[in-house]
Design a protein around this motif. Structure first.
Motif, PDB file in Angstrom:
ATOM      1  N   GLY A  87       5.334 -70.102  -3.342  1.00  0.00           N
ATOM      2  CA  GLY A  87       5.662 -71.510  -3.203  1.00  0.00           C
ATOM      3  C   GLY A  87       4.431 -72.338  -2.903  1.00  0.00           C
ATOM      4  N   ALA A  88       4.632 -73.633  -2.783  1.00  0.00           N
ATOM      5  CA  ALA A  88       3.557 -74.567  -2.458  1.00  0.00           C
ATOM      6  C   ALA A  88       4.169 -75.735  -1.711  1.00  0.00           C
ATOM      7  CB  ALA A  88       2.845 -75.040  -3.722  1.00  0.00           C
ATOM      8  N   GLY A  89       3.312 -76.535  -1.098  1.00  0.00           N
ATOM      9  CA  GLY A  89       3.818 -77.684  -0.357  1.00  0.00           C
ATOM     10  C   GLY A  89       2.795 -78.206   0.632  1.00  0.00           C
ATOM     11  N   SER A  90       3.228 -79.140   1.457  1.00  0.00           N
ATOM     12  CA  SER A  90       2.319 -79.855   2.351  1.00  0.00           C
ATOM     13  C   SER A  90       1.676 -78.970   3.407  1.00  0.00           C
ATOM     14  CB  SER A  90       3.069 -81.008   3.034  1.00  0.00           C
ATOM     15  OG  SER A  90       4.181 -80.509   3.775  1.00  0.00           O
ATOM     16  N   LEU A  91       2.276 -77.819   3.699  1.00  0.00           N
ATOM     17  CA  LEU A  91       1.726 -76.933   4.727  1.00  0.00           C
ATOM     18  C   LEU A  91       0.805 -75.851   4.166  1.00  0.00           C
ATOM     19  CD1 LEU A  91       4.853 -76.343   7.016  1.00  0.00           C
ATOM     20  CD2 LEU A  91       3.022 -78.009   7.302  1.00  0.00           C
ATOM     21  N   LYS A  92       0.547 -75.882   2.884  1.00  0.00           N
ATOM     22  CA  LYS A  92      -0.201 -74.793   2.252  1.00  0.00           C
ATOM     23  C   LYS A  92      -1.579 -74.584   2.866  1.00  0.00           C
ATOM     24  CE  LYS A  92      -1.884 -73.100  -2.204  1.00  0.00           C
ATOM     25  NZ  LYS A  92      -1.968 -73.372  -3.668  1.00  0.00           N
ATOM     26  N   GLU A  93      -2.353 -75.657   3.007  1.00  0.00           N
ATOM     27  CA  GLU A  93      -3.712 -75.521   3.531  1.00  0.00           C
ATOM     28  C   GLU A  93      -3.709 -75.073   4.989  1.00  0.00           C
ATOM     29  OE1 GLU A  93      -6.404 -75.537   1.668  1.00  0.00           O
ATOM     30  OE2 GLU A  93      -4.997 -75.834  -0.005  1.00  0.00           O
ATOM     31  N   LYS A  94      -2.789 -75.632   5.788  1.00  0.00           N
ATOM     32  CA  LYS A  94      -2.680 -75.209   7.183  1.00  0.00           C
ATOM     33  C   LYS A  94      -2.302 -73.736   7.274  1.00  0.00           C
ATOM     34  CE  LYS A  94      -1.456 -79.677   9.271  1.00  0.00           C
ATOM     35  NZ  LYS A  94      -0.420 -80.430  10.039  1.00  0.00           N
TER      36      LYS A  94
END
Length: 389
Positions: free
Chosen positions: A248-255
């Motif tokens: 998956g992917a989303g706004s928390l990916k980098e964190k």
């Protein structure tokens, strides 16, 4: 159809595309009004060298798309804050041109779609059905924003449902009690699943198990990825080589990337990104031993059904469709929103062969009632029943 799903306007072939591919067979014409396509999505669909989208699905400007011969997608040309006015304007124009018989409204906070549908109804008096797929913050909020949205849903649905012909729900154990609490008449509530399974794609395959755990979903707060990482850490104490695939992917990916590195979990947790299609999803599920879904709130998730169809046991919180399809201890494990409980049930299931095989065997009977063609036809039949003279 009034939808918050931009995927078709962005040229994507996701769940909405697959649903319409079957659903369109029952109607002369389907118009879908959706929000404005985001610039980044438009640019990716137009110019990304990785894009393999069909030319007719690649958005070039704000105009109607036609993914199928009788399906027309109308993305807004206005910012989202004015979406209710776009629905009123575009819906009125389409009614003048085509005289449609029914409006379905995918509604959720902050209720742009529901407000727009109410305005459009006031103008043309065509019946509309509210479709409540997901109630943010219910049964558990992942933060203050979701808690606020849950309260807003209770208040607004009382208003919006007064003019709606019916309220469609896609799970029975959670959505119905919430709507009754919002003073929605029981006679207005209809159950019609939105989730279906293509059993020619999702089925048990003879492949090597490469991952102990798999998670599939958007990397956002309500999916409970934070709980999953904590559970992996706990499980690692007893199973040092535990392998978890996060798709998956989303706004928390980098964190999440940073957290995995800081916790030295690079050998235990793999961030995969999105699979290219449902066949790849089915392949990766089959290569996994357990699906873990620690969501705080959901409408589904669909992936629970996909895993069950593949004979892969599910460990999930009691959200969305989960209480409808998993009987705790017989066809899967229901978990609390606690990392300790999740890790304990992961370890138990990985080490209990009899339990594992029982879950795998019992689950498949459940998903048969979600077979794709039958599910979509039943939904179309219910809508046709509503508009009968």
């Amino acid at each position: 159809m009034i939808s918050g799903d931009r995927s078709l306007a962005e040229g994507k072939r996701g769940a909405f595309y697959n649903t319409l591919e079957e659903f369109r067979k029952y109607w002369d014409r389907i118009d879908v009004i959706c929000p404005k396509v985001q610039p980044s999505s438009r640019a990716q669909a137009e110019g990304s060298p990785k894009s393999n989208l069909r030319p007719e699905l690649r958005p070039r400007e704000v105009q109607s798309r036609q993914p199928f011969s009788n399906v027309f997608i109308h993305p807004s040309s206005w910012p989202l804050i004015f979406q209710h006015f776009w629905i009123w304007k575009k819906g009125g124009q389409l009614f003048k041109e085509n005289k449609f018989d029914l409006i379905t409204v995918h509604d959720y906070p902050p209720f742009y779609n529901g407000i727009g549908a109410r305005l459009l109804w006031s103008k043309i008096k065509v019946p509309y059905i509210l479709e409540i797929f997901h109630i943010p913050g219910y049964p558990k909020a992942s933060g203050i924003k979701e808690y606020f949205y849950k309260i807003l849903a209770l208040l607004f649905l009382r208003y919006d449902a007064k003019k709606a012909k019916n309220i469609r729900i896609i799970n029975q154990s959670q959505a119905r009690p919430f709507l009754l609490k919002a003073d929605i008449p029981a006679s207005k509530i209809i159950y019609a699943p939105a989730f279906y399974i293509d059993l020619t794609v999702f089925y048990p395959k003879e492949v090597k198990k490469e991952y102990d755990l798999i998670f599939i979903g958007r990397l956002v707060k309500n999916k409970g990825v934070d709980l999953l990482i904590k559970a992996v850490i706990n499980t690692k104490h007893q199973t040092p080589n535990i392998k978890c695939l996060i798709m998956g992917a989303g706004s928390l990916k980098e964190k999440l990337k940073i957290k995995i590195k800081n916790l030295k979990l690079q050998d235990n947790v793999l961030l995969y990104g999105w699979a290219k299609d449902s066949n790849e999803v089915a392949e990766l599920i089959n290569k996994s031993r357990i699906l873990v879904m620690p969501s705080y709130n959901e409408g589904g998730p669909r992936v629970v059904l996909e895993a069950i169809a593949c004979g892969v046991p599910v460990i999930a919180t009691s959200v969305g469709i989960v209480p409808d399809v998993i009987k705790d201890g017989e066809s899967g494990d229901i978990i609390d929103w606690k990392a300790e409980d999740i890790s304990q049930k992961i370890i138990r299931l990985l080490n209990d062969k009899e339990r594992y095989e029982r879950y795998s065997r019992n689950g498949f009977e459940i998903v048969k009632r979600f077979e794709k063609t039958e599910t979509v036809r039943n939904y179309a039949d219910k809508l046709k029943e509503i508009i009968k003279p």
